[in-house]
Design a protein around this motif. Sequence first.
Motif, PDB file in Angstrom:
ATOM      1  N   UNK A 207      46.526  35.167  45.503  1.00 22.42           N
ATOM      2  CA  UNK A 207      47.093  35.043  44.159  1.00 22.42           C
ATOM      3  C   UNK A 207      47.123  36.390  43.448  1.00 22.42           C
ATOM      4  N   UNK A 208      46.005  37.114  43.499  1.00 22.72           N
ATOM      5  CA  UNK A 208      45.919  38.410  42.817  1.00 22.72           C
ATOM      6  C   UNK A 208      46.911  39.406  43.416  1.00 22.72           C
ATOM      7  N   UNK A 209      46.979  39.445  44.752  1.00 21.63           N
ATOM      8  CA  UNK A 209      47.867  40.402  45.407  1.00 21.63           C
ATOM      9  C   UNK A 209      49.333  40.106  45.114  1.00 21.63           C
ATOM     10  N   UNK A 210      49.691  38.833  45.113  1.00 22.38           N
ATOM     11  CA  UNK A 210      51.083  38.467  44.854  1.00 22.38           C
ATOM     12  C   UNK A 210      51.485  38.731  43.402  1.00 22.38           C
ATOM     13  N   UNK A 211      50.507  38.613  42.495  1.00 25.16           N
ATOM     14  CA  UNK A 211      50.822  38.769  41.076  1.00 25.16           C
ATOM     15  C   UNK A 211      50.731  40.210  40.591  1.00 25.16           C
ATOM     16  N   UNK A 212      49.803  40.979  41.178  1.00 19.44           N
ATOM     17  CA  UNK A 212      49.505  42.287  40.572  1.00 19.44           C
ATOM     18  C   UNK A 212      49.572  43.479  41.545  1.00 19.44           C
ATOM     19  N   UNK A 213      49.559  43.234  42.851  1.00 22.88           N
ATOM     20  CA  UNK A 213      49.445  44.357  43.792  1.00 22.88           C
ATOM     21  C   UNK A 213      50.761  44.626  44.516  1.00 22.88           C
ATOM     22  N   UNK A 214      51.310  43.592  45.170  1.00 21.42           N
ATOM     23  CA  UNK A 214      52.478  43.793  46.008  1.00 21.42           C
ATOM     24  C   UNK A 214      53.772  43.481  45.251  1.00 21.42           C
ATOM     25  N   UNK A 215      54.803  44.230  45.582  1.00 21.27           N
ATOM     26  CA  UNK A 215      56.114  43.993  44.995  1.00 21.27           C
ATOM     27  C   UNK A 215      56.778  42.766  45.617  1.00 21.27           C
ATOM     28  N   UNK A 216      56.464  42.524  46.896  1.00 27.79           N
ATOM     29  CA  UNK A 216      57.026  41.375  47.606  1.00 27.79           C
ATOM     30  C   UNK A 216      55.891  40.475  48.077  1.00 27.79           C
TER      31      UNK A 216
END
Length: 217
Positions: A207-216
């Motif tokens: 959830x964190x990576x999809x929302x705040x880290x990765x563009x895709x």
Amino acid sequence: MIRIQNNSTAIFRWLPLLTFFACVFIYFGFFGDYVLFYQEKFSIFIFSFDFLKENLHQPGGLLIWIGKLFTTFFYYPLTGAFLIAISLSLIVHFIHEIIRFLTGKTTIAVPIIAGIIIFYVQAEYQFFIFNTLGLLLQLITFYISIRYLKFLKGLIPLIFALLLYFATGGFAWIFIILFTSWLLMGKDNKKWIKTGLLIGITFLIIFISNEFIFYQS
């Protein structure tokens, strides 16, 4: 005499894997080289930090980058055939080692069958090598996790799952499912805690990576 017998036993033990390696190498090197030709022409790899950074915009980007690097060697059919053959053979080897560790029995039939299935899929020209490498990395990490769990202090494999998600994307679910199943079948008193942590942290990181880290995603 005993040494000769031990050498013969070792050769016989490795013979199925060596035969599998040779068959895969011969097929892709001389008969299925069109697969290598297509994938090498379709893939673009630039050896630069900017190109690496461009591929890190999504989970598993590093795996795709490594796959593109491998694909550049497909320009030479024998080199590409060797890379595919060694990757598939390592998958067979680690499946064999995992089964032997979990059951205490040595069997080559199941790993070879699994290898043949993956070989059949790899022979599809649109099945790029990063898929095979993704599977291989999950098996290696799972084997290390269960083989050296005490040395790794128990909770370290949970961190492996997070690193695998960043490096290999959705392939990390293979490790998570395997390790979760192994935990639940074990006799560890803390297995439910570890399982809950593994699943909970995994979904939180996704959830964190999809929302705040990765563009895709």
